[in-house]
Write a protein that holds these residues in place. Structure first.
Motif, short mmCIF file in Angstrom:
data_model
loop_
_atom_site.label_atom_id
_atom_site.label_comp_id
_atom_site.label_asym_id
_atom_site.label_seq_id
_atom_site.Cartn_x
_atom_site.Cartn_y
_atom_site.Cartn_z
N GLN A 6 0.81 -0.98 0.00
CA GLN A 6 0.11 -0.13 0.23
C GLN A 6 1.03 1.06 0.21
O GLN A 6 0.24 1.94 -0.63
N LEU A 7 1.96 0.93 0.83
CA LEU A 7 2.91 2.75 0.80
C LEU A 7 3.23 2.89 -0.22
O LEU A 7 3.45 3.73 -0.47
N THR A 8 3.91 1.33 -1.03
CA THR A 8 4.46 1.87 -2.10
C THR A 8 4.06 2.42 -2.53
O THR A 8 4.17 3.02 -3.74
N SER A 9 2.53 1.66 -2.88
CA SER A 9 1.48 2.16 -4.31
C SER A 9 1.17 3.72 -4.25
O SER A 9 0.81 4.52 -4.70
N ASN A 10 1.54 4.39 -2.90
CA ASN A 10 0.67 5.69 -3.00
C ASN A 10 2.53 6.48 -3.25
O ASN A 10 2.00 7.59 -3.57
N ALA A 11 3.39 6.35 -2.62
CA ALA A 11 4.83 6.18 -3.14
C ALA A 11 4.88 6.54 -4.58
O ALA A 11 4.90 7.48 -5.38
N VAL A 12 4.44 6.32 -5.20
CA VAL A 12 3.84 5.64 -7.14
C VAL A 12 2.79 6.56 -7.27
O VAL A 12 3.19 7.73 -8.33
N SER A 13 1.78 6.81 -6.62
CA SER A 13 0.92 7.82 -7.24
C SER A 13 1.54 9.05 -6.87
O SER A 13 0.67 9.95 -7.61
N ALA A 14 1.89 9.20 -5.76
CA ALA A 14 2.20 11.10 -5.48
C ALA A 14 3.35 11.37 -6.80
O ALA A 14 3.05 12.60 -7.07
N ILE A 15 3.92 10.63 -7.60
CA ILE A 15 4.88 11.55 -8.00
C ILE A 15 4.75 10.95 -10.00
O ILE A 15 5.51 11.19 -10.82
N GLU A 16 2.86 10.63 -9.78
CA GLU A 16 2.97 9.86 -11.38
C GLU A 16 2.63 10.69 -12.35
O GLU A 16 2.79 10.81 -13.75
N GLU A 17 2.62 12.01 -11.67
CA GLU A 17 2.33 12.88 -12.90
C GLU A 17 3.02 13.01 -13.32
O GLU A 17 3.33 14.07 -14.92
N TYR A 18 4.92 13.11 -12.76
CA TYR A 18 5.89 13.36 -13.67
C TYR A 18 6.24 12.63 -14.83
O TYR A 18 7.41 12.31 -15.08
N TYR A 19 5.51 11.17 -14.87
CA TYR A 19 5.92 10.34 -16.46
C TYR A 19 7.31 9.47 -15.98
O TYR A 19 7.91 9.70 -15.23
N ASP A 20 7.95 10.13 -17.21
CA ASP A 20 9.21 9.41 -17.22
C ASP A 20 10.33 10.28 -16.82
O ASP A 20 11.49 10.26 -16.04
N ASN A 21 9.88 11.51 -16.28
CA ASN A 21 11.18 12.16 -15.71
C ASN A 21 11.18 11.73 -13.93
O ASN A 21 12.27 12.36 -13.37
N ALA A 22 10.14 11.02 -13.17
CA ALA A 22 10.14 10.44 -12.49
C ALA A 22 10.70 8.92 -11.84
O ALA A 22 10.56 8.18 -11.31
N GLU A 23 11.53 8.71 -13.30
CA GLU A 23 10.84 6.98 -13.34
C GLU A 23 11.92 6.85 -12.27
O GLU A 23 12.19 5.26 -11.88
N PHE A 24 13.20 7.56 -11.97
CA PHE A 24 14.65 7.12 -11.18
C PHE A 24 14.12 7.02 -9.92
O PHE A 24 14.14 5.72 -8.88
N PHE A 25 12.87 7.76 -9.24
CA PHE A 25 12.49 7.83 -7.81
C PHE A 25 10.82 6.29 -7.78
O PHE A 25 10.71 6.05 -6.63
N ARG A 26 10.61 6.58 -8.78
CA ARG A 26 9.47 4.97 -9.14
C ARG A 26 9.81 3.77 -8.90
O ARG A 26 9.58 3.00 -8.23
N ASP A 27 11.63 3.52 -9.29
CA ASP A 27 11.75 2.22 -9.22
C ASP A 27 12.59 2.12 -7.95
O ASP A 27 12.32 1.13 -7.85
N LEU A 28 12.54 3.23 -7.63
CA LEU A 28 13.77 2.83 -6.61
C LEU A 28 12.39 2.64 -5.18
O LEU A 28 12.60 1.35 -4.10
N VAL A 29 11.57 2.64 -5.26
CA VAL A 29 10.50 3.02 -3.75
C VAL A 29 10.06 0.45 -4.80
O VAL A 29 9.36 0.48 -3.82
N LEU A 30 10.33 0.54 -6.16
CA LEU A 30 9.45 -0.67 -6.29
C LEU A 30 10.52 -1.65 -6.26
O LEU A 30 10.04 -2.46 -5.47
#
Length: 297
Positions: free
Chosen positions: A266-290
């Protein structure tokens, strides 16, 4: 910005000793002890997060380096003190003997004190470089304050006290969240906060990344709780099963493995959702939490 976590980590590893003060030869054991724990490895998560956030906001990540290294000094001091017999009493850290096993409890305690104070010295020294630039100075003061506050008595230290005093006592999820938010998540959030300040992020970006950071910080601690139960001691560089041995209040001990896994997801999903509007620009942060979530599998 750099896409590879290890690129940022390599920069930190290369420069981690650059900001260490010249210590008198009469206090050589202090320097050796501080250096021993700094050079023991580790994920360098907090400095990497700060530099990546700074770069995401458009500033060269090297400008964040003094603050990134200062944060690793703070984190390392906390580990040295955590391992002491009066705290968690751990003999191994990052795959090698804990600092107090090598240098004794007295020098290890002082090495932790030295690293904490050196962190503040490094950040304050950097401020002197920007007295002729009000905007950059303001950003650095904000970054310094975010780090200092998170490390202090309303942040990490408060969480450590609650963690220590909760041992062998009946716990609650309210107390557990207080411990996790302060002992672990506070410094992770501060790393991103500092990067946002240094990079001059706007209000919307700041709000989104703070939401990401809080979820990441909590997820990181729950992942550690899970790994203490079923992780590989050799891979982790420290003994497993320590939480149960010390009657620690953890998400696993209070809610069970299945609930801990669900909370982590749930926390991982919340973290991904928080930055989803930045798309590929935030790929680093999305990959890290996943990747953080998958390392517990």
């Amino acid at each position: 910005m750099r896409e590879n976590y290890n690129e940022y980590k390599a920069i930190v590893d290369e420069h981690i000793l650059d900001y260490m003060p010249n210590i008198d030869t009469l206090s050589r054991s202090l320097y050796d002890s501080m250096r021993y724990s700094l050079m023991a490895g580790g994920k360098r998560l907090r400095p990497v997060l700060m530099m990546a956030t700074c770069e995401f906001c458009g500033l060269d990540s090297y400008e964040a380096l003094p603050y990134a290294c200062a944060m690793e000094y703070i984190h390392t001091y906390s580990l040295i003190h955590d391992d002491l017999p009066c705290m968690d009493d751990d003999d191994m850290r990052r795959g090698q003997p804990s600092n107090h096993i090598v240098y004794g409890e007295d020098i290890a305690t002082l090495a932790g004190d030295g690293l904490l104070n050196t962190a503040f010295e490094v950040m304050n020294k950097d401020l002197f470089m920007f007295f002729d630039n009000d905007e950059k100075l303001k950003r650095r003061i904000n970054a310094c304050y975010a780090i200092t506050k998170a490390a202090g008595v309303t942040g990490m230290v408060a969480g450590q006290v609650a963690d220590t005093e909760s041992e062998s006592k009946e716990g609650s999820n309210e107390m557990l969240e207080f411990i996790h938010l302060n002992k672990t998540a506070a410094l992770i959030k501060a790393a991103i906060d500092a990067g946002l300040y240094l990079g001059g992020a706007d209000e919307e970006t700041t709000a989104d990344f703070r939401a990401y950071a809080e979820n990441l910080g909590l997820a990181f601690q729950i992942a550690d709780d899970l790994l203490d139960v079923r992780g590989n001691a050799e891979e982790m560089g420290k003994a497993t099963g320590e939480d149960e041995k010390n009657n620690k209040l953890t998400y696993v001990s209070l809610n069970g493995l299945a609930a801990a896994e669900e909370k982590l997801h749930q926390l991982t999903s919340n973290a991904v959702s928080a930055i989803e509007e930045y798309y590929d620009n935030a790929e680093f942060f999305r990959d890290l939490v996943l990747k953080l979530e998958t390392r517990t599998k």
